[in-house]
Write an enzyme that holds these catalytic residues in place. Sequence first.
Site, short mmCIF file in Angstrom:
data_model
loop_
_atom_site.label_atom_id
_atom_site.label_comp_id
_atom_site.label_asym_id
_atom_site.label_seq_id
_atom_site.Cartn_x
_atom_site.Cartn_y
_atom_site.Cartn_z
N HIS A 1 49.69 17.17 39.83
CA HIS A 1 49.34 18.11 38.76
C HIS A 1 49.63 17.51 37.40
O HIS A 1 50.64 16.84 37.22
CB HIS A 1 50.13 19.43 38.93
CG HIS A 1 49.62 20.24 40.08
ND1 HIS A 1 49.82 19.86 41.39
CD2 HIS A 1 48.88 21.37 40.12
CE1 HIS A 1 49.23 20.74 42.19
NE2 HIS A 1 48.65 21.66 41.45
N PRO A 2 48.74 17.79 36.44
CA PRO A 2 48.98 17.28 35.08
C PRO A 2 50.03 18.12 34.38
O PRO A 2 50.22 19.29 34.72
CB PRO A 2 47.62 17.50 34.41
CG PRO A 2 47.08 18.73 35.08
CD PRO A 2 47.56 18.65 36.51
N ILE B 1 53.02 25.67 37.17
CA ILE B 1 52.96 27.13 37.11
C ILE B 1 51.49 27.53 37.12
O ILE B 1 50.63 26.79 36.60
CB ILE B 1 53.69 27.66 35.85
CG1 ILE B 1 53.89 29.17 35.93
CG2 ILE B 1 52.95 27.26 34.57
CD1 ILE B 1 54.95 29.70 34.94
#
Length: 176
Positions: free
Chosen positions: A67-68, A118
């Site tokens: 994930h970035p 998130i």
Amino acid sequence: MDINAVNALTYEEFLEIFGNVVEKCPIILAAIWSNHPFRGIADIEAQISDFIDSLPESGKEGILRCHPDLSLPAVSLTRDSVDEQRAAGLVCMDSGERTLLLELCARYRQRFGFPFVICARANSVESIGRALRERVNRERAQERERGIEEVKKICSLRLRQILQPHAERSTNTTKL
Ligand SMILES: NC(=O)N[C@H]1NC(=O)NC1=O
């Protein structure tokens, strides 16, 4: 697209359409393809979830690392991530808010060795900032599990985006 159409896809088409429902982890979709035909969206979701849960801790951390960081320049993000970060209002932040968010994300990554993850679509700039400040102080195992829960939420919304594109989704634009 309904489930019969999904089950009629070739493996290559399936991967092309669903390959990024877990960010940059097409191998998960390649793996669950073994169990098709699927019974419905909940079945696909459950199979992805079971596959993730079966991974060792290093595998789960690997998924998080795909994930970035939030708030990176759009050029370095997948189309899905750009849309999600926009929905949370992250593209509208002023430079002060952006710098603060990037600093918190860097602190989190440095502490845990994986990025803060998130579900942006379920949050606002404000709630993301709050969660980051709170979660950066937790234990690694706790954050590994929490990050994976968020991955599953992101995945669930991406699946719905493909299979139920007209259903209502939450978007937030509150400030940090
Ligand atoms: N780091 C992180 O949470 N990234 C993401 N969250 C989300 O909803 N889409 C993402 O790419």
